[in-house]
Design a protein around this motif. Structure first.
Motif, PDB file in Angstrom:
ATOM      1  N   LEU A 190       0.863  -1.177   0.000  1.00 26.70           N
ATOM      2  CA  LEU A 190       0.000   0.000   0.000  1.00 26.70           C
ATOM      3  C   LEU A 190       0.900   1.227   0.000  1.00 26.70           C
ATOM      4  CD1 LEU A 190      -2.439  -1.262   2.773  1.00 26.70           C
ATOM      5  CD2 LEU A 190      -2.632  -1.587   0.294  1.00 26.70           C
ATOM      6  N   ILE A 191       0.728   2.095  -0.971  1.00 25.66           N
ATOM      7  CA  ILE A 191       1.678   3.172  -1.215  1.00 25.66           C
ATOM      8  C   ILE A 191       1.069   4.509  -0.829  1.00 25.66           C
ATOM      9  CG2 ILE A 191       3.145   4.278  -2.937  1.00 25.66           C
ATOM     10  CD1 ILE A 191       2.942   1.669  -4.550  1.00 25.66           C
ATOM     11  N   GLY A 192       1.842   5.289  -0.081  1.00 26.09           N
ATOM     12  CA  GLY A 192       1.427   6.635   0.277  1.00 26.09           C
ATOM     13  C   GLY A 192       1.951   7.653  -0.723  1.00 26.09           C
ATOM     14  N   THR A 193       2.456   8.769  -0.223  1.00 22.82           N
ATOM     15  CA  THR A 193       2.944   9.823  -1.106  1.00 22.82           C
ATOM     16  C   THR A 193       4.139   9.360  -1.920  1.00 22.82           C
ATOM     17  OG1 THR A 193       2.215  11.444   0.524  1.00 22.82           O
ATOM     18  CG2 THR A 193       3.724  12.218  -1.169  1.00 22.82           C
ATOM     19  N   ALA A 216      -2.470   6.383  -2.197  1.00 23.94           N
ATOM     20  CA  ALA A 216      -3.165   7.614  -1.826  1.00 23.94           C
ATOM     21  C   ALA A 216      -2.187   8.521  -1.091  1.00 23.94           C
ATOM     22  CB  ALA A 216      -4.374   7.324  -0.940  1.00 23.94           C
ATOM     23  N   ASN A 217      -2.404   9.824  -1.169  1.00 27.51           N
ATOM     24  CA  ASN A 217      -1.523  10.774  -0.473  1.00 27.51           C
ATOM     25  C   ASN A 217      -2.116  11.169   0.872  1.00 27.51           C
ATOM     26  OD1 ASN A 217      -3.656  12.271  -1.413  1.00 27.51           O
ATOM     27  ND2 ASN A 217      -2.417  14.044  -2.009  1.00 27.51           N
ATOM     28  N   SER A 218      -2.622  10.160   1.593  1.00 29.28           N
ATOM     29  CA  SER A 218      -3.257  10.402   2.890  1.00 29.28           C
ATOM     30  C   SER A 218      -2.840   9.320   3.870  1.00 29.28           C
ATOM     31  CB  SER A 218      -4.788  10.408   2.736  1.00 29.28           C
ATOM     32  OG  SER A 218      -5.417  10.300   3.996  1.00 29.28           O
ATOM     33  N   GLY A 219      -2.233   9.737   4.996  1.00 27.60           N
ATOM     34  CA  GLY A 219      -1.854   8.779   6.025  1.00 27.60           C
ATOM     35  C   GLY A 219      -3.036   8.057   6.638  1.00 27.60           C
ATOM     36  N   PRO A 220      -4.102   8.772   7.032  1.00 24.30           N
ATOM     37  CA  PRO A 220      -5.261   8.072   7.591  1.00 24.30           C
ATOM     38  C   PRO A 220      -5.878   7.066   6.624  1.00 24.30           C
ATOM     39  CG  PRO A 220      -5.350  10.391   8.156  1.00 24.30           C
ATOM     40  CD  PRO A 220      -4.218  10.241   7.193  1.00 24.30           C
ATOM     41  N   GLY A 231      -3.229  -4.952   2.439  1.00 25.30           N
ATOM     42  CA  GLY A 231      -1.834  -5.147   2.099  1.00 25.30           C
ATOM     43  C   GLY A 231      -0.901  -4.635   3.170  1.00 25.30           C
ATOM     44  N   LEU A 232       0.402  -4.583   2.810  1.00 29.20           N
ATOM     45  CA  LEU A 232       1.442  -4.053   3.687  1.00 29.20           C
ATOM     46  C   LEU A 232       1.550  -2.539   3.524  1.00 29.20           C
ATOM     47  CD1 LEU A 232       4.457  -6.491   3.090  1.00 29.20           C
ATOM     48  CD2 LEU A 232       3.142  -6.283   5.200  1.00 29.20           C
ATOM     49  N   ALA A 233       1.830  -1.857   4.624  1.00 33.92           N
ATOM     50  CA  ALA A 233       2.040  -0.413   4.567  1.00 33.92           C
ATOM     51  C   ALA A 233       3.226  -0.043   5.439  1.00 33.92           C
ATOM     52  CB  ALA A 233       0.799   0.336   5.041  1.00 33.92           C
TER      53      ALA A 233
END
Length: 301
Positions: A190-193, A216-220, A231-233
């Motif tokens: 799982l990909i953030g920024t 997504a560009n959102s931590g929450p 998935g993994l984050a």
């Protein structure tokens, strides 16, 4: 130093390009600037400038001397500013940038607390997940997280920050836990920024590109996806600690956890001693660690 005035005149002439501009900057006459530079050259026994009717050029000796004298003057002015700022109240406009989620949750409340103490100060807070250009975009302070790249900017560490690779027990019922970084290729990441995760391997910092079907560009939003078994984050401590304690998330690859991560205030070198910058960063150093500790200790609802 006997020829200090000559050094200041010489530096301003080179920096501004003409004797007239240097004279205006230093509030003296053109002839005064010319005499100071000429006297400096006489004392040094070397020409520093080639003069024509329209332009000036540095000699080889002048190029070397200018580089050192410019550093000397900048250091002297920074020292003066540091002493002056001890007696000043922060004033003017403070231009600040921070990542969106972290800024909303932690930085903005502290900004508001600081403004209550200093109502004469104006704040411009810009929350964005884009990597801003601190100097070109005119920021006084930018909050950055993780491992800093080499830079001409001044950086001050505000507090510790750890990042954890996590997933839900439900996810690990379907897929075996990874025990090496190379195994990430077999997992739904799982990909953030950023699509690069930070690790330490054999004492060296590494950034590993990951891929997956979710971004997504959102931590929450990233946290919610991990809790729901998608998935993994890789997430920072203040997001995951309550869920690790409750068992709703499981940490993996802990031996590769990056140890050089943190929360940093970065700023242009020439602004570090301004009262508004120095006092605001001192305020963050005092209060931000406590806010993060409280967030890490909060029980998951």
């Amino acid at each position: 130093m006997a020829h200090w005035d000559g050094i200041e005149a010489f530096v301003e002439v080179v920096k501004l390009g003409t004797f007239a501009a240097a004279a205006r900057q230093l509030h003296v006459s053109n002839s005064h600037i010319s005499r100071q530079v000429a006297q400096l050259e006489q004392e040094l026994g070397l020409p520093l400038l080639y003069r024509t009717t329209r332009q000036i050029h540095l000699t080889d000796a002048g190029e070397r001397y200018y580089a050192r004298c410019r550093e000397l003057l900048d250091g002297f002015r920074e020292a003066e500013a540091a002493l002056q700022s001890l007696q000043e109240k922060p004033h003017g406009i403070l231009q600040l940038s921070c990542a969106t989620a972290f800024g909303e949750r932690f930085i903005a409340p502290l900004v508001n607390d600081f403004l209550k103490l200093h109502p004469q100060l104006e704040m411009r807070l810009h929350l964005t997940n884009r990597q801003v250009d601190v100097i070109d975009e005119g920021y006084d302070v930018v909050i950055r997280m993780g491992t800093l790249q080499d830079s001409t900017l001044v950086a001050r560490r505000l507090c510790e920050r750890r990042e954890y690779v996590v997933a839900s027990p439900d996810y690990f019922q379907r897929v075996s836990q990874p025990h090496s970084i190379a195994e990430l290729i077999h997992h739904r990441c799982l990909i953030g920024t950023r699509d690069q995760w930070r690790f330490d391997v054999d004492g060296l910092h590494r950034e590993v590109r990951v891929s997956g079907p979710w971004q997504a560009n959102s931590g929450p939003a990233l946290l919610d996806a991990a809790l729901k078994g998608l998935g993994l984050a890789q997430l920072p401590d203040y997001y995951v600690m309550p869920y690790l304690a409750s068992g709703e998330l499981v940490e993996v690859l802990s031996r590769f956890q990056c140890r050089d991560a943190g929360v940093w205030a970065v700023m242009p070198r020439h602004r570090q001693h301004a009262a508004k910058v120095r006092q605001f960063i001192d305020f963050l150093v005092e209060h931000l660690p406590q806010r993060l500790e409280q967030a890490c200790a909060t029980e998951a609802q």
